[in-house]
Design a protein around this motif. Structure first.
Motif, PDB file in Angstrom:
ATOM      1  N   GLN A 148       0.818  -1.214   0.000  1.00 57.11           N
ATOM      2  CA  GLN A 148       0.000   0.000   0.000  1.00 57.11           C
ATOM      3  C   GLN A 148       0.852   1.265   0.000  1.00 57.11           C
ATOM      4  OE1 GLN A 148      -2.717  -0.303   3.318  1.00 57.11           O
ATOM      5  NE2 GLN A 148      -4.221  -1.464   2.117  1.00 57.11           N
ATOM      6  N   ASP A 149       2.030   1.191   0.605  1.00 49.19           N
ATOM      7  CA  ASP A 149       2.856   2.392   0.694  1.00 49.19           C
ATOM      8  C   ASP A 149       4.173   2.288  -0.084  1.00 49.19           C
ATOM      9  OD1 ASP A 149       3.950   0.463   2.274  1.00 49.19           O
ATOM     10  OD2 ASP A 149       4.161   1.709   4.069  1.00 49.19           O
ATOM     11  N   GLY A 150       4.235   1.357  -1.035  1.00 52.67           N
ATOM     12  CA  GLY A 150       5.458   1.233  -1.839  1.00 52.67           C
ATOM     13  C   GLY A 150       5.648  -0.179  -2.349  1.00 52.67           C
ATOM     14  N   PHE A 151       6.761  -0.822  -1.973  1.00 59.53           N
ATOM     15  CA  PHE A 151       6.999  -2.196  -2.384  1.00 59.53           C
ATOM     16  C   PHE A 151       7.842  -2.900  -1.328  1.00 59.53           C
ATOM     17  CE2 PHE A 151      10.526   0.212  -4.225  1.00 59.53           C
ATOM     18  CZ  PHE A 151      11.638  -0.553  -3.880  1.00 59.53           C
ATOM     19  N   GLU A 152       7.838  -4.226  -1.402  1.00 60.98           N
ATOM     20  CA  GLU A 152       8.618  -5.056  -0.485  1.00 60.98           C
ATOM     21  C   GLU A 152       9.487  -5.992  -1.310  1.00 60.98           C
ATOM     22  OE1 GLU A 152       7.906  -8.261   3.191  1.00 60.98           O
ATOM     23  OE2 GLU A 152       6.213  -7.162   2.291  1.00 60.98           O
ATOM     24  N   VAL A 153      10.693  -6.266  -0.840  1.00 59.78           N
ATOM     25  CA  VAL A 153      11.627  -7.143  -1.536  1.00 59.78           C
ATOM     26  C   VAL A 153      11.585  -8.535  -0.894  1.00 59.78           C
ATOM     27  CG1 VAL A 153      14.026  -7.538  -2.196  1.00 59.78           C
ATOM     28  CG2 VAL A 153      13.117  -5.194  -2.108  1.00 59.78           C
ATOM     29  N   LEU A 154      11.401  -9.558  -1.739  1.00 60.06           N
ATOM     30  CA  LEU A 154      11.384 -10.941  -1.259  1.00 60.06           C
ATOM     31  C   LEU A 154      12.543 -11.714  -1.876  1.00 60.06           C
ATOM     32  CD1 LEU A 154       7.596 -11.889  -1.666  1.00 60.06           C
ATOM     33  CD2 LEU A 154       8.728 -10.903   0.346  1.00 60.06           C
ATOM     34  N   GLU A 155      13.140 -12.603  -1.086  1.00 65.91           N
ATOM     35  CA  GLU A 155      14.166 -13.493  -1.614  1.00 65.91           C
ATOM     36  C   GLU A 155      13.481 -14.684  -2.284  1.00 65.91           C
ATOM     37  OE1 GLU A 155      17.431 -14.638   0.827  1.00 65.91           O
ATOM     38  OE2 GLU A 155      17.336 -12.792   2.009  1.00 65.91           O
ATOM     39  N   ILE A 156      13.798 -14.902  -3.545  1.00 67.44           N
ATOM     40  CA  ILE A 156      13.164 -15.968  -4.322  1.00 67.44           C
ATOM     41  C   ILE A 156      13.362 -17.329  -3.656  1.00 67.44           C
ATOM     42  CG2 ILE A 156      13.238 -17.219  -6.519  1.00 67.44           C
ATOM     43  CD1 ILE A 156      13.907 -14.566  -7.869  1.00 67.44           C
ATOM     44  N   SER A 157      14.536 -17.560  -3.101  1.00 68.31           N
ATOM     45  CA  SER A 157      14.857 -18.861  -2.519  1.00 68.31           C
ATOM     46  C   SER A 157      13.983 -19.204  -1.320  1.00 68.31           C
ATOM     47  CB  SER A 157      16.327 -18.917  -2.114  1.00 68.31           C
ATOM     48  OG  SER A 157      16.618 -17.927  -1.148  1.00 68.31           O
ATOM     49  N   LYS A 158      13.334 -18.177  -0.715  1.00 68.68           N
ATOM     50  CA  LYS A 158      12.493 -18.414   0.460  1.00 68.68           C
ATOM     51  C   LYS A 158      11.018 -18.593   0.101  1.00 68.68           C
ATOM     52  CE  LYS A 158      15.558 -16.139   3.764  1.00 68.68           C
ATOM     53  NZ  LYS A 158      15.705 -15.084   4.784  1.00 68.68           N
ATOM     54  N   ILE A 159      10.692 -18.484  -1.194  1.00 71.93           N
ATOM     55  CA  ILE A 159       9.308 -18.695  -1.642  1.00 71.93           C
ATOM     56  C   ILE A 159       9.082 -20.184  -1.847  1.00 71.93           C
ATOM     57  CG2 ILE A 159       7.599 -18.229  -3.422  1.00 71.93           C
ATOM     58  CD1 ILE A 159       9.097 -15.634  -4.040  1.00 71.93           C
ATOM     59  N   LEU A 160       8.116 -20.766  -1.139  1.00 68.83           N
ATOM     60  CA  LEU A 160       7.779 -22.175  -1.291  1.00 68.83           C
ATOM     61  C   LEU A 160       6.841 -22.389  -2.474  1.00 68.83           C
ATOM     62  CD1 LEU A 160       7.149 -23.047   2.468  1.00 68.83           C
ATOM     63  CD2 LEU A 160       9.191 -23.556   1.129  1.00 68.83           C
ATOM     64  N   TYR A 161       5.751 -21.618  -2.478  1.00 67.70           N
ATOM     65  CA  TYR A 161       4.804 -21.708  -3.583  1.00 67.70           C
ATOM     66  C   TYR A 161       3.902 -20.487  -3.579  1.00 67.70           C
ATOM     67  CZ  TYR A 161       1.124 -23.294  -0.289  1.00 67.70           C
ATOM     68  OH  TYR A 161       0.207 -23.384   0.720  1.00 67.70           O
ATOM     69  N   CYS A 162       3.217 -20.299  -4.710  1.00 64.14           N
ATOM     70  CA  CYS A 162       2.240 -19.217  -4.848  1.00 64.14           C
ATOM     71  C   CYS A 162       0.888 -19.834  -5.173  1.00 64.14           C
ATOM     72  CB  CYS A 162       2.652 -18.257  -5.963  1.00 64.14           C
ATOM     73  SG  CYS A 162       4.284 -17.522  -5.776  1.00 64.14           S
ATOM     74  N   GLN A 163      -0.159 -19.241  -4.637  1.00 62.92           N
ATOM     75  CA  GLN A 163      -1.507 -19.774  -4.842  1.00 62.92           C
ATOM     76  C   GLN A 163      -2.437 -18.684  -5.351  1.00 62.92           C
ATOM     77  OE1 GLN A 163      -3.164 -21.695  -1.406  1.00 62.92           O
ATOM     78  NE2 GLN A 163      -5.169 -22.021  -2.361  1.00 62.92           N
ATOM     79  N   ALA A 164      -3.190 -19.007  -6.406  1.00 63.78           N
ATOM     80  CA  ALA A 164      -4.135 -18.051  -6.977  1.00 63.78           C
ATOM     81  C   ALA A 164      -5.285 -17.800  -6.020  1.00 63.78           C
ATOM     82  CB  ALA A 164      -4.656 -18.579  -8.308  1.00 63.78           C
ATOM     83  N   ASP A 165      -5.704 -16.546  -5.954  1.00 62.65           N
ATOM     84  CA  ASP A 165      -6.852 -16.147  -5.134  1.00 62.65           C
ATOM     85  C   ASP A 165      -7.592 -15.059  -5.909  1.00 62.65           C
ATOM     86  OD1 ASP A 165      -8.700 -15.592  -3.218  1.00 62.65           O
ATOM     87  OD2 ASP A 165      -7.280 -15.002  -1.660  1.00 62.65           O
ATOM     88  N   ASP A 166      -8.386 -15.497  -6.905  1.00 64.27           N
ATOM     89  CA  ASP A 166      -9.039 -14.583  -7.862  1.00 64.27           C
ATOM     90  C   ASP A 166      -7.966 -13.721  -8.545  1.00 64.27           C
ATOM     91  OD1 ASP A 166     -11.609 -15.540  -7.387  1.00 64.27           O
ATOM     92  OD2 ASP A 166     -11.882 -14.221  -5.674  1.00 64.27           O
ATOM     93  N   ASN A 167      -8.062 -12.418  -8.441  1.00 67.93           N
ATOM     94  CA  ASN A 167      -7.070 -11.543  -9.069  1.00 67.93           C
ATOM     95  C   ASN A 167      -5.893 -11.228  -8.139  1.00 67.93           C
ATOM     96  OD1 ASN A 167      -8.384 -11.253 -11.565  1.00 67.93           O
ATOM     97  ND2 ASN A 167      -9.755  -9.712 -10.726  1.00 67.93           N
ATOM     98  N   TYR A 168      -5.837 -11.941  -7.024  1.00 62.71           N
ATOM     99  CA  TYR A 168      -4.735 -11.805  -6.079  1.00 62.71           C
ATOM    100  C   TYR A 168      -3.909 -13.089  -6.088  1.00 62.71           C
ATOM    101  CZ  TYR A 168      -6.958  -7.637  -4.074  1.00 62.71           C
ATOM    102  OH  TYR A 168      -7.504  -6.385  -3.888  1.00 62.71           O
ATOM    103  N   THR A 169      -2.756 -13.022  -5.456  1.00 63.13           N
ATOM    104  CA  THR A 169      -1.903 -14.196  -5.276  1.00 63.13           C
ATOM    105  C   THR A 169      -1.401 -14.241  -3.847  1.00 63.13           C
ATOM    106  OG1 THR A 169      -1.157 -14.193  -7.586  1.00 63.13           O
ATOM    107  CG2 THR A 169       0.230 -15.349  -5.993  1.00 63.13           C
ATOM    108  N   LYS A 170      -1.514 -15.423  -3.236  1.00 61.32           N
ATOM    109  CA  LYS A 170      -0.914 -15.650  -1.929  1.00 61.32           C
ATOM    110  C   LYS A 170       0.479 -16.229  -2.137  1.00 61.32           C
ATOM    111  CE  LYS A 170      -5.201 -16.552   0.654  1.00 61.32           C
ATOM    112  NZ  LYS A 170      -5.952 -17.581   1.415  1.00 61.32           N
TER     113      LYS A 170
END
Length: 244
Positions: A148-170
């Motif tokens: 909401q106030d900018g952006f956040e940086v995530l390390e790819i290696s720490k992402i397990l999986y992504c899940q669709a939630d309509d037009n959002y992603t968890k």
């Protein structure tokens, strides 16, 4: 050569006979377990048998192929649609069909369909319930996600999986999760070259976090955190190609 079991589903007896004869002559590795001409009869056979393939005509009396598949949501068989109507192609893909054949059946196309499924089954048998070794590790890197106030940086290696939630992603990370106002397709395009595989319309998985593959319930993967995710039949081959 491995044996592949099959059911033939078509409301026309002549069409069933032609396909049965083609399989016997040109695809001897396929063992036909039974035939059906309706949704009800097919469901009966599926209670008795556990086929590797169901050759499925789209139009049947008292229901169609999509009605049948809706009643078998956690299917372990591959689906090969056989129909004279090519407008069903998109629906076939949406129903996660493994292959699509047009009537009259071309023998070369039938052989290709069987070989495609044979390859999937061979890879499944080799990988079932063993510890998997990815072909390559995820490239170290980072992605940014909007907040909401900018952006956040995530390390790819720490992402397990992504899940669709309509037009959002968890986004599920090692110790937390994020809800992002971007579609799963956005992250698929961003991470496809980083070792992530779209295993289902709802899941994008980090293959470096996959520890086991299981054939049951249409196929599933077990992640390093113990989470089990379903694999869509049409996406098995894509997943298996990530592993030795």
């Amino acid at each position: 050569m491995i044996t592949i079991t099959a059911l033939i589903v078509d409301d026309e007896a002549n069409s069933r006979a032609i396909l049965h004869n083609y399989l016997k002559k040109y695809c001897p590795q396929v063992q036909v377990l039974g035939e059906a001409g309706s949704v009800a009869k097919t469901l009966e056979l599926l209670q008795i048998h556990e086929p590797d393939i169901v050759f499925l005509d789209v139009e049947m009396p008292y229901g169609n192929a999509f009605d049948l598949l809706d009643q078998v949501p956690e299917r372990s068989f591959e689906t090969v649609f056989v129909t004279a109507y090519d407008q069903y192609a998109v629906d076939a893909l949406n129903a996660q069909a493994t292959y699509y054949l047009l009537k009259p059946i071309a023998i070369d196309d039938l052989i290709k369909a069987v070989r495609h499924i044979e390859h999937i089954k061979e890879r499944e048998s080799a990988l079932q319930n063993i510890v998997l070794t990815p072909k390559s590790l995820v490239v170290e890197g980072k992605i940014t996600i909007p907040t909401q106030d900018g952006f956040e940086v995530l390390e790819i290696s720490k992402i397990l999986y992504c899940q669709a939630d309509d037009n959002y992603t968890k986004i599920f990370l090692t110790h937390t999760e994020k809800l992002v106002s971007k579609t799963l397709k956005h992250f698929e395009e961003m991470l496809s070259e980083q070792g992530f595989a779209r295993i289902h319309k709802s899941f994008l998985v980090n293959t470096s976090c996959v520890t086991r593959y299981r054939k049951g319930k249409g196929g599933s993967v077990l992640l390093s955190n113990g989470k089990e995710l379903m694999v869509a039949p049409s996406r098995k081959s894509i997943l298996l190609d990530f592993f030795k």
